[in-house]
Design a protein around this motif. Structure first.
Motif, PDB file in Angstrom:
ATOM      1  N   GLN A 364      -2.815 -58.389  59.692  1.00  0.00           N
ATOM      2  CA  GLN A 364      -1.446 -57.933  59.877  1.00  0.00           C
ATOM      3  C   GLN A 364      -0.971 -58.216  61.305  1.00  0.00           C
ATOM      4  OE1 GLN A 364       0.689 -56.930  57.724  1.00  0.00           O
ATOM      5  NE2 GLN A 364       2.314 -56.130  59.048  1.00  0.00           N
ATOM      6  N   LEU A 365      -1.799 -57.838  62.270  1.00  0.00           N
ATOM      7  CA  LEU A 365      -1.419 -58.075  63.668  1.00  0.00           C
ATOM      8  C   LEU A 365      -1.329 -59.571  63.947  1.00  0.00           C
ATOM      9  CD1 LEU A 365      -3.519 -55.296  65.467  1.00  0.00           C
ATOM     10  CD2 LEU A 365      -1.071 -55.272  64.935  1.00  0.00           C
ATOM     11  N   ARG A 368       1.897 -60.948  62.630  1.00  0.00           N
ATOM     12  CA  ARG A 368       3.054 -60.493  63.406  1.00  0.00           C
ATOM     13  C   ARG A 368       3.032 -61.019  64.844  1.00  0.00           C
ATOM     14  NH1 ARG A 368       7.078 -57.098  61.141  1.00  0.00           N
ATOM     15  NH2 ARG A 368       6.936 -55.721  62.949  1.00  0.00           N
ATOM     16  N   MET A 370       0.947 -60.395  67.329  1.00  0.00           N
ATOM     17  CA  MET A 370       0.726 -59.332  68.307  1.00  0.00           C
ATOM     18  C   MET A 370      -0.025 -59.807  69.539  1.00  0.00           C
ATOM     19  SD  MET A 370       1.388 -56.248  68.863  1.00  0.00           S
ATOM     20  CE  MET A 370       0.874 -54.889  69.853  1.00  0.00           C
TER      21      MET A 370
END
Lengths: 455, 417
Positions: A364-365, A368, A370
């Motif tokens: 997920q990170l 995105r 991150m």
């Protein structure tokens, strides 16, 4: 072409250690011109935050790069996008130049103990003579007013004094507390909240003001429901079975609130396959249907069909056996596989993620962006921590790292404030623009020569 | 003593916020409301789910008696709208037309599927700032995953760093600190991003859409853990009551003579040594630390474990308060490990006006609340009013956006409000 949201806002940054710099880090990400005034004298404990961490096990200096004041990775992340100028605010010339920067700034922020900046001639009243509508944010642990204002805090003591530390742990053991300075991170949040909110007030009214933040007070607000249980119901939180670890209620104690949210069971961390320090996953079933879904994910084992687990009341009463049953299932699964199986069937579950997991293993990170990389003049390119928001109109990428110490002396001191090159050269020797006790960095002299050649 | 003038408007006076937010974002909305924004909380007809979370006033479960709701919703107004009905959605659109900020925490895709996405909502209101605060953000493989506070502290890294030494817990179970701080972390960043957008709008006139992730906010909130891994490859391990480290560090949470603890970590240096030893000596507990060799920074560094042991021994003989104040007066940044029970009596924070009494007319009493983290002399941060009753302000808010008495009666009769 898009601008950042705070384009045109200037921050005079007199913060140090962690909470203050974390506040100005986010001002820089939002696009403010953050001018970090540094005085890199090691005797001050690294007043600039460029201290080479000497506690074993705590540093972030790349092992193959010699430790210098420009090599700490933690610093690189914490001061991303700021500008750096070195000057000694405790000399008459340094003070004069700080005031010149101030005259063209919107915000000044500092996190010294109460009274320190006033003693240097940089108190609020003095500053308003230079810039009447200045926003002055102070963020001492106990604030500027009150009988204990002179006390000194660091993140761990703020957590202790506010009650946050005692909200962490299991009964009959010492407080587990927080394994990092949560209130340096979060004190920083309140520092920037102070700046932004006062800027909005100024935008409406034209007025500046002195924002007197207390980091301990900020931390106390994070214990609200526990405090209200005391002030409204008279119920102490120093009681048997509290805090209940990862559960909402400790087994064998009355079902009282844990101030985290609703009662739930299961609600715990379970060991997963692998045997590593962080091979754990958390599961939280907030209602009976999530529990029934978990039973299905576990393959409907016989024990789980027992009627005593059918209701929240029963699951809370029989948590020990419930957790033992789930633990026996979880131990055979990788923590990410456990999460995927649970979430596919609507059961709330997550892996316990270390720093390594977040950077390397968290899809997920990664999706995105991150930890997308950014460059630093000496360290090279490294993953940087980005903002937890995507802004549609004014993107805020962290697209470069921290300044090296004094990197912007020429543009700020010479080109903007009118310091002559001769004065700067002398100031590098006489304790005005560089500490006498520290060998001058050669890049500063080279920049000075280059500036001369260019003019 | 309080240094604020309670009659002044707050710093966000004049800003209207529509809050369609649950446990994820109510803290962000509370900050805006206590800063003086007009925060209108949109609730379903029976009230939001947070009203069912305890503790409750006098332990009687009731949607108007949740202390959890009370704390997180001060200074807001409440309007009930049934968003399942088209008439309710139309009303919501009209309401948002009047707003500067929409703060919402619906699952990703939910509002657009109701015809209430940013493009629709900003069509009549191009200055609208819409902040969507969700567990994992609007995109990515986990965007539809379920979460809780515990799960965020798990995935965000808080638990990996918090827990016990093996001597206190052989399992070294990761511990999620309490208090609902996963939601606090998300709300702090949502507030910061939203204010950034508001300040930008002051200059440009343009609104925008913000997609804020609680998971990312938590992942950002473990201080040095992530940079340490990025730059050194080291991963921290849990330790009792102090910073996790990639290698074991000495204990810093010191038991006191009255069965409590003082946190004395992080902070010994040559400048602090002399006054500390003088204080210890005044209590007859300095031991050999009075030796002049301890003036030397190198000796302090080398003898750190011994110095810590001497301090622990002394602190073990005195009370937590004695150690806290004595240490502080000797210049040490120590903190007594206090329970929330100890806080309301704190003279310092009372002097700062930090525990305002908030009136609850329905029960005829006032209660002390935790107030403002900072004193704003010219535009106070304060609790204006207790949390709203369910739909308490429906009629007046609708009147403000042009719904007259007969239209209101019709909406009410249809169960829309």
């Amino acid at each position: 072409m898009t601008n950042r949201p705070l384009e045109g806002v200037r921050v005079l940054d007199l913060t140090w250690v962690r909470a203050g710099p974390w506040a100005t880090r986010w001002m820089a990400v939002l696009g403010a011109d953050v001018i970090k005034v540094e005085w890199p004298e090691p005797a001050l404990g690294g007043s600039t935050g460029r201290v080479v961490r000497t506690v074993p096990g705590m540093g972030a200096n790349p092992p193959d790069i010699a430790p210098t004041m420009n090599s700490d990775g933690h610093f690189n992340d914490m001061h991303a996008l700021k500008r750096s100028v070195t000057l000694n605010a405790r000399t008459p010339r340094g003070l004069e130049l700080v005031k010149k920067i101030l005259a063209q700034s919107d915000v000044i922020i500092e996190n010294f103990s109460a009274g320190v900046l006033s003693s240097w001639g940089l108190g609020y009243d003095e500053m308003t003579k230079v810039k009447p509508d200045i926003i002055y944010v102070s963020m001492a642990g106990f604030g500027q007013a009150g009988p204990l204002a002179e006390y000194t805090t660091m993140g761990p003591s703020v957590q202790a004094l506010s009650g946050l530390t005692s909200l962490s742990g299991v009964p009959d053991k010492p407080p587990a507390g927080w394994g990092w300075s949560y209130m340096d991170d979060t004190g920083g949040m309140y520092g920037i909240i102070g700046m932004l909110t006062a800027l909005q007030h100024r935008a409406t009214t034209g007025e500046g003001q002195h924002v007197d933040l207390s980091q301990v007070a900020a931390a106390i607000t994070l214990t609200g429901p526990a405090l209200l249980d005391l002030s409204v119901n008279g119920r102490p939180s120093r009681r048997s079975g509290f805090p209940p670890g990862n559960r909402t209620t400790w087994p064998g104690t009355p079902v009282l609130d844990n101030y985290r949210g609703p009662q739930a069971a299961p609600h715990n961390a379970y060991r997963t396959a692998g045997g590593g320090h962080n091979d754990w996953a958390t599961i939280a079933c907030s209602d009976d249907s999530e529990w029934q879904a978990l039973v299905g994910v576990m393959g409907s084992p016989t024990w789980a069909a027992d009627a005593k687990y059918a209701t929240l009341e029963g699951r809370l009463k029989h948590q020990e056996a419930l957790d033992a049953g789930i633990a026996a299932w979880a131990i055979n699964l990788d923590k990410y596989a456990l999460m995927e199986r649970c979430q596919a069937d609507g059961v709330p579950a997550m892996p316990v993620q270390s720093s390594q997991d977040r950077v390397d293993n968290d899809p997920q990170l990664r999706a995105r962006g991150m930890y997308d990389p950014a460059s630093h003049p000496l360290l090279g390119t490294w993953p940087m921590q980005h903002a937890p928001w995507q802004m549609s109109g004014t993107p805020t990428p962290v697209d470069h790292g921290a300044p090296i110490c004094g990197e912007h002396n020429i543009p700020i001191l010479v080109e903007w404030l009118g310091v002559s090159r001769e004065e700067l050269r002398e100031g590098y020797q006489d304790n005005t623009f560089w500490p006498r006790s520290v060998p001058i960095e050669s890049y500063l002299l080279e920049a000075l020569e280059h500036a001369g050649a260019a003019s | 003593m309080t240094t604020t003038e309670s009659s002044l408007p707050g710093p966000l006076a004049g800003v209207r916020v529509i809050e369609l937010a649950d446990r994820i974002g109510q803290w962000c909305g509370k900050m805006m409301a206590d800063f003086g924004a007009d925060v209108i909380k949109v609730e379903p007809l029976g009230g939001v789910a947070e009203r069912k979370v305890g503790p409750f006033y006098q332990d009687v479960p009731d949607p108007e008696r949740s202390l959890y709701f009370w704390h997180y919703n001060t200074s807001k107004r409440s309007i009930t709208i049934d968003l399942e009905q088209q008439a309710g959605r139309d009303l919501f659109r009209t309401l948002v037309d009047s707003a500067d900020i929409l703060l919402e925490t619906m699952p990703p895709g939910r509002l657009p599927s109701m015809g209430l996405g940013y493009e629709v909502l900003s069509a009549n209101n191009p200055g609208l700032i819409m902040t969507s605060l969700t567990p994992f953000g609007q995109t990515g493989p986990w965007r539809d995953y379920k979460s809780t506070d515990l799960l965020h502290l798990s995935a965000g890294g808080q638990m990996a760093g918090s827990g016990y030494d093996a001597s206190d817990d052989p399992e070294q179970q990761p511990i999620a600190p309490g208090g609902g701080n996963g939601w606090h972390m998300g709300s702090h960043y949502a507030y910061i991003g939203t204010l950034g957008a508001l300040l930008s709008r002051n200059v440009t006139g343009a609104g925008q859409y913000l997609d804020v992730s609680v998971h990312e906010a938590c992942a950002l909130t473990t201080e040095m853990h992530v940079p340490m891994y990025i730059y050194t490859g080291n991963v921290v391990q849990r330790q009792t009551g102090r910073h996790a480290g990639s290698r074991p560090t000495p204990p810093t949470q010191m038991p006191t003579g009255d069965g409590r603890y003082v946190n004395g970590g992080l902070g010994m240096n040559a400048g602090r040594m002399k006054p500390l030893v003088a204080w210890m000596d005044s209590l007859g507990g300095a031991g050999d630390l009075t030796d002049p060799k301890y003036a030397d920074p190198a000796t302090i560094m080398a003898e750190g474990a011994h110095i810590s042991e001497q301090i622990r021994t002394l602190v073990g003989r005195i009370t937590a308060d004695e150690a806290f104040h004595g240490g502080q007066q000797a210049g040490m940044p120590w903190g007594a490990v206090r329970s929330t029970d100890d806080l309301p009596a704190d003279k310092h924070f009372r002097a700062r006006g930090f525990f305002p009494d908030v009136e609850h007319p329905e029960v005829g009493r006032s209660f002390a609340y935790p107030g403002a983290a900072a004193i704003y002399p010219k535009s106070p941060w304060r609790i204006y009013r207790r949390a709203p009753l369910i739909g308490e302000d429906t009629q007046i808010v609708l009147h403000e956006i042009g719904v007259d008495a007969s239209a209101f009666a019709a909406l009410r009769a249809a169960g829309v409000v």
